[in-house]
Design an enzyme around this catalytic site. Structure first.
Site, short mmCIF file in Angstrom:
data_model
loop_
_atom_site.label_atom_id
_atom_site.label_comp_id
_atom_site.label_asym_id
_atom_site.label_seq_id
_atom_site.Cartn_x
_atom_site.Cartn_y
_atom_site.Cartn_z
N TYR A 63 0.43 4.44 -2.48
CA TYR A 63 0.23 5.81 -2.00
C TYR A 63 1.30 6.75 -2.56
CZ TYR A 63 -3.14 3.88 1.34
OH TYR A 63 -4.20 3.25 1.91
N TYR A 84 -13.31 9.89 -1.24
CA TYR A 84 -14.61 9.63 -0.59
C TYR A 84 -14.50 9.92 0.90
CZ TYR A 84 -13.35 5.08 1.50
OH TYR A 84 -12.80 4.08 2.25
N ARG A 107 0.83 -1.20 0.00
CA ARG A 107 0.00 0.00 0.00
C ARG A 107 0.87 1.26 0.00
NH1 ARG A 107 -4.60 -1.21 2.32
NH2 ARG A 107 -3.96 -3.24 1.59
N1 SAM Z 1 -11.61 8.74 4.43
C1 SAM Z 1 -12.63 7.75 4.72
C2 SAM Z 1 -13.72 8.40 5.54
O1 SAM Z 1 -13.72 9.63 5.67
O2 SAM Z 1 -14.60 7.70 6.06
C3 SAM Z 1 -12.02 6.52 5.39
C4 SAM Z 1 -10.99 5.81 4.54
S1 SAM Z 1 -10.20 4.44 5.31
C5 SAM Z 1 -8.84 4.17 4.24
C6 SAM Z 1 -11.16 3.02 4.94
C7 SAM Z 1 -11.96 2.56 6.12
O3 SAM Z 1 -13.02 3.48 6.34
C8 SAM Z 1 -12.64 1.22 5.98
O4 SAM Z 1 -11.79 0.14 6.24
C9 SAM Z 1 -13.74 1.33 7.01
O5 SAM Z 1 -13.25 1.17 8.33
C10 SAM Z 1 -14.14 2.79 6.82
N2 SAM Z 1 -15.20 2.88 5.82
C11 SAM Z 1 -15.08 3.09 4.50
N3 SAM Z 1 -16.30 3.04 3.91
C12 SAM Z 1 -17.18 2.79 4.90
C13 SAM Z 1 -18.59 2.62 4.94
N4 SAM Z 1 -19.35 2.68 3.84
N5 SAM Z 1 -19.16 2.38 6.14
C14 SAM Z 1 -18.42 2.29 7.26
N6 SAM Z 1 -17.11 2.43 7.28
C15 SAM Z 1 -16.49 2.68 6.12
#
Ligand code: SAM
Length: 260
Positions: free
Chosen positions: A68, A90, A64
């Site tokens: 990045y 997102y 990763r």
């Molecule tokens: N920047 C993103 C945000 O603001 O939520 C988070 C990015 S992080 C790399 C990825 C993690 O965010 C996932 O492993 C999960 O823990 C969380 N995540 C992403 N999509 C999600 C969703 N639809 N529902 C709940 N948690 C989510």
């Protein structure tokens, strides 16, 4: 002169984008997008047909860190070329995301103007969908693998939120799925502080207006039999009441009383 804006798309297609973030997307010379969902990416493409996806930088087996680094270089190259660049991520670009913080810091260090626009994160959705106020008992957030490989002070009287639970144990960040044996180690670590019968919640926010969020409530031990995705976040509610500190209460009272 090059300019960089890292903006958040929010979690839900079409529903969470702030007017400021939208303006950055519409007015940039170059737009990059990193969305959780192909549909969300298509929605951004409807705003900007020339949008460049950051998705192809991910590859199974590729560290990763390398992914990045390449994303950051692609974004910074356009800033250095003197363009107004918008990178749309997102959720919130600064929440559990490395590239946006990295490129903003580096662009500024190189003398460019760079801003970050907040977005609605999975965390923000979680509070609304699950009816949790982080201020009520306090709330700790950790990345699941980091939570395992470092000694953390766990407070079972507060909420505990573990991110990237679906990838837990992937120390090198090379895979796109966690291993059951790694999840087992996480459950064991949690069992040092919580009963195995304690109810936890696997949470996934809705990413389109037609979908429902997922809130799977289960016993801690049952986590091992649960389908987790890249988008799952684990919520561990408090398992014990707040422990009062009477000495501090007294000290506060003494410090309040008028001195005679
Ligand atoms: N920047 C993103 C945000 O603001 O939520 C988070 C990015 S992080 C790399 C990825 C993690 O965010 C996932 O492993 C999960 O823990 C969380 N995540 C992403 N999509 C999600 C969703 N639809 N529902 C709940 N948690 C989510």
């Amino acid at each position: 002169r090059g300019h960089l804006a890292c903006v958040g798309l929010g979690m839900m297609l079409g529903g969470h984008l702030s007017p400021r973030s939208q303006a950055f997307i519409e007015q940039a010379d170059v737009v990059f997008v990193a969305a959780s969902d192909a549909l969300v990416e298509l929605w951004v493409q409807a705003m900007r047909p020339d949008v460049r996806s950051l998705q192809p930088y991910y590859a199974e087996g590729k560290a990763r860190r390398q992914t990045y680094r390449e994303m950051a270089e692609a974004i910074l190259a356009e800033v250095r070329a003197g363009r107004r660049v918008c990178a749309a991520f997102y959720g919130h670009p600064g929440v559990f995301a490395q590239v946006p913080h990295d490129v903003v810091t580096r662009a500024r260090a190189e003398g460019f103007q760079a801003v970050m626009e907040p977005g609605i994160s999975a965390e923000a959705c979680l509070y609304a969908d699950l009816g949790i106020d982080p201020g009520r008992y306090g709330c700790q957030h950790h990345e699941a693998t980091q939570f395992l490989i470092y000694r953390r002070v766990i407070d079972p009287s507060a909420y505990l939120v573990l991110w990237q639970i679906g990838l837990v144990g992937d120390v090198e960040c090379r895979r796109s799925r966690g291993l059951p044996a790694h999840l087992q180690l996480l459950v064991e670590r949690l069992a040092d502080h919580y009963p195995l019968e304690h109810e936890v919640i696997v949470y996934e926010a809705a990413t389109t207006p037609l979908a429902e969020h997922r809130a799977l409530r289960l016993r801690l031990h049952a986590l091992l039999d649960t389908e987790l995705s890249m988008h799952s976040t684990l919520v561990v509610p408090p398992a014990m009441p707040l422990a009062a500190d009477p000495a501090m209460r007294d000290a506060l009272a003494r410090a309040t009383a008028p001195s005679t």
